[in-house]
Write an enzyme that holds these catalytic residues in place. Structure first.
Site, mmCIF file in Angstrom:
data_model
loop_
_atom_site.group_PDB
_atom_site.id
_atom_site.type_symbol
_atom_site.label_atom_id
_atom_site.label_comp_id
_atom_site.label_asym_id
_atom_site.label_seq_id
_atom_site.Cartn_x
_atom_site.Cartn_y
_atom_site.Cartn_z
ATOM 1 N N SER A 30 0.849 -1.214 0.000
ATOM 2 C CA SER A 30 0.000 0.000 0.000
ATOM 3 C C SER A 30 0.876 1.253 0.000
ATOM 4 C CB SER A 30 -0.904 -0.001 1.230
ATOM 5 O OG SER A 30 -0.088 -0.131 2.385
ATOM 6 N N VAL A 31 2.013 1.188 0.710
ATOM 7 C CA VAL A 31 2.922 2.348 0.732
ATOM 8 C C VAL A 31 3.521 2.540 -0.659
ATOM 9 C CG1 VAL A 31 5.107 3.213 1.668
ATOM 10 C CG2 VAL A 31 3.458 2.049 3.181
ATOM 11 N N SER A 78 19.813 -23.439 -27.788
ATOM 12 C CA SER A 78 18.882 -24.309 -27.052
ATOM 13 C C SER A 78 19.732 -25.338 -26.302
ATOM 14 C CB SER A 78 17.951 -25.005 -28.029
ATOM 15 O OG SER A 78 18.743 -25.663 -28.993
ATOM 16 N N LEU A 79 19.122 -26.018 -25.355
ATOM 17 C CA LEU A 79 19.849 -26.986 -24.535
ATOM 18 C C LEU A 79 19.552 -28.395 -25.037
ATOM 19 C CD1 LEU A 79 19.027 -25.532 -21.008
ATOM 20 C CD2 LEU A 79 21.230 -25.448 -22.179
ATOM 21 N N LYS A 110 14.380 -25.220 -14.301
ATOM 22 C CA LYS A 110 14.108 -24.795 -15.681
ATOM 23 C C LYS A 110 12.654 -24.298 -15.715
ATOM 24 C CE LYS A 110 14.643 -26.239 -20.500
ATOM 25 N NZ LYS A 110 13.294 -25.735 -20.911
ATOM 26 N N GLU A 165 13.848 -16.083 -18.495
ATOM 27 C CA GLU A 165 12.573 -16.711 -18.846
ATOM 28 C C GLU A 165 11.447 -15.835 -18.296
ATOM 29 O OE1 GLU A 165 13.299 -19.556 -20.403
ATOM 30 O OE2 GLU A 165 11.364 -20.507 -20.672
ATOM 31 N N LYS A 306 14.793 -33.211 -18.304
ATOM 32 C CA LYS A 306 13.357 -32.921 -18.442
ATOM 33 C C LYS A 306 12.570 -33.881 -17.552
ATOM 34 C CE LYS A 306 12.088 -30.610 -21.564
ATOM 35 N NZ LYS A 306 11.834 -29.228 -21.981
HETATM 36 C C1 LIG Z 1 23.142 -21.602 -21.235
HETATM 37 O O1 LIG Z 1 21.949 -21.634 -21.987
HETATM 38 C C2 LIG Z 1 20.766 -21.743 -21.307
HETATM 39 N N1 LIG Z 1 20.700 -21.629 -19.960
HETATM 40 C C3 LIG Z 1 19.513 -21.747 -19.321
HETATM 41 N N2 LIG Z 1 19.433 -21.642 -17.964
HETATM 42 C C4 LIG Z 1 18.238 -21.737 -17.348
HETATM 43 N N3 LIG Z 1 18.193 -21.614 -15.998
HETATM 44 N N4 LIG Z 1 17.086 -21.946 -18.013
HETATM 45 C C5 LIG Z 1 17.110 -22.069 -19.358
HETATM 46 N N5 LIG Z 1 15.953 -22.279 -20.013
HETATM 47 C C6 LIG Z 1 18.320 -21.963 -20.080
HETATM 48 N N6 LIG Z 1 18.374 -22.071 -21.435
HETATM 49 C C7 LIG Z 1 19.570 -21.957 -22.055
HETATM 50 C C8 LIG Z 1 19.662 -22.069 -23.554
#
Ligand SMILES: COc1nc2nc(N)nc(N)c2nc1C
Length: 309
Positions: A30-31, A78-79, A110, A165, A306
């Site tokens: 509120s502040v 991408s990972l 993630k 993200e 995953k």
């Molecule tokens: C080094 O590249 C990345 N690092 C990441 N780190 C987190 N915590 N979450 C992700 N989605 C992520 N994606 C990529 C391509």
């Protein structure tokens, strides 16, 4: 007047940092709101003193025609994925073969959201974009400005680009779908789609109404140029600059520690206030990351475990 406007800008910036980055609010909401309304009134009466990074400038007025294209200075990769313990031990064995034994990992949750890139010039937020195809994304600066966890101004006047993200907390997702059901509108399938849909709106007021948030996890380009020797330290530096990064991260000496971390969050995942779809595991030291390098599309020094769908 100008002095009070400057004072309010500083106060609201500090309160925002304490709330979104340190998770330690220093004033009641509120502040915060009361000071924000005082600043809005002062700016309305004295528009010549409106700072571009004032907290009142988060929700832009105009509806865009479309999104400009943005080419990322450093590709957003991408990972590669791991689905079980064997995949993870393979990943670890390959690293040991390549660089010997003296490495350690950083594990992060993630977040199941939308990858974003944020660019700052002399500490001021100037442009934000989606990942797109990794090389070219869409300029969604106006929408990202509405995310209160994204600082409009950093604690240091640095010029850099960060990655993170954007996501919609579970509670916001439930409330949004409840409102849409009451209006007979189509429901979002999950928080990731809801976040992506919100950031693709041409009217920033819609994005502003969706209560999105973000966790920042990397700088674009090489970390070494900041005089930082690894990812663990980089995350701390990003927080000092003013970025929220996920607090559930852990420094893991061995792959067994990584497996324990995965075990813990497989169990505790439902208690989180946001969706995660896995765990990201990275070799910590930049010198080791450089030795390991990249395949055509992803780093050899990182992998995403995953969760089973
Ligand atoms: C080094 O590249 C990345 N690092 C990441 N780190 C987190 N915590 N979450 C992700 N989605 C992520 N994606 C990529 C391509």
């Amino acid at each position: 007047i100008e002095q009070r406007i400057a004072e309010l800008n500083t106060l609201l910036h500090e309160y925002g940092y304490a709330y979104y980055v340190l998770d330690k609010p220093v004033v009641e909401d509120s502040v915060y709101d009361q000071l924000l309304h005082e600043l809005i009134a002062l700016e309305e009466a004295n528009p010549e003193f409106i700072y571009p990074d004032s907290p009142t400038q988060r929700v832009g007025g105009m509806v865009l025609e479309g999104f400009k294209k943005v080419t990322h200075e450093t590709a957003m990769l991408s990972l590669s994925n791991a689905f079980n313990e064997e995949d993870l031990r393979d990943f670890d064995r390959k690293i040991e073969q390549a660089i010997g034994k003296n490495y350690s990992y950083v594990c992060e949750l993630k977040i199941d959201g939308l990858a974003i890139s944020l660019r700052y010039e002399n500490g001021v937020f100037v442009q934000g974009a989606t990942r797109g195809d990794g090389t070219v994304g869409e300029d969604i600066t106006a929408n990202l400005k509405t995310i209160r966890a994204i600082p409009l101004r950093l604690n240091e006047p640095v010029t850099l680009e960060v990655r993170g993200e954007a996501y919609m907390p579970k509670k916001s997702f439930e409330n949004l779908n409840k409102r849409r059901a009451e209006k007979g509108e189509e429901l979002f399938a999950n928080p990731r789609n809801a976040a992506a849909g919100s950031l693709r709106q041409l009217d920033p007021k819609i994005a502003a109404s969706r209560n999105l948030s973000t966790f920042i996890y990397a700088v674009g380009g090489d970390g070494e140029s900041y005089g930082i020797d690894g990812h663990w330290e980089m995350l701390k530096y990003l927080e000092e600059l003013g970025f929220p990064s996920n607090k559930e991260r852990e420094y893991c000496e061995t792959i067994d520690d990584v497996l324990a971390f995965i075990e813990k969050w497989t169990e505790a995942r439902p208690n989180l206030s946001y969706e995660i779809d896995g765990i990201v595991i990275k070799v910590n030291r930049y010198a080791h990351q450089d030795e390991l390098g990249f395949t055509a599309k992803s780093p050899r020094w990182a992998i995403a475990y995953k969760f089973p769908a």
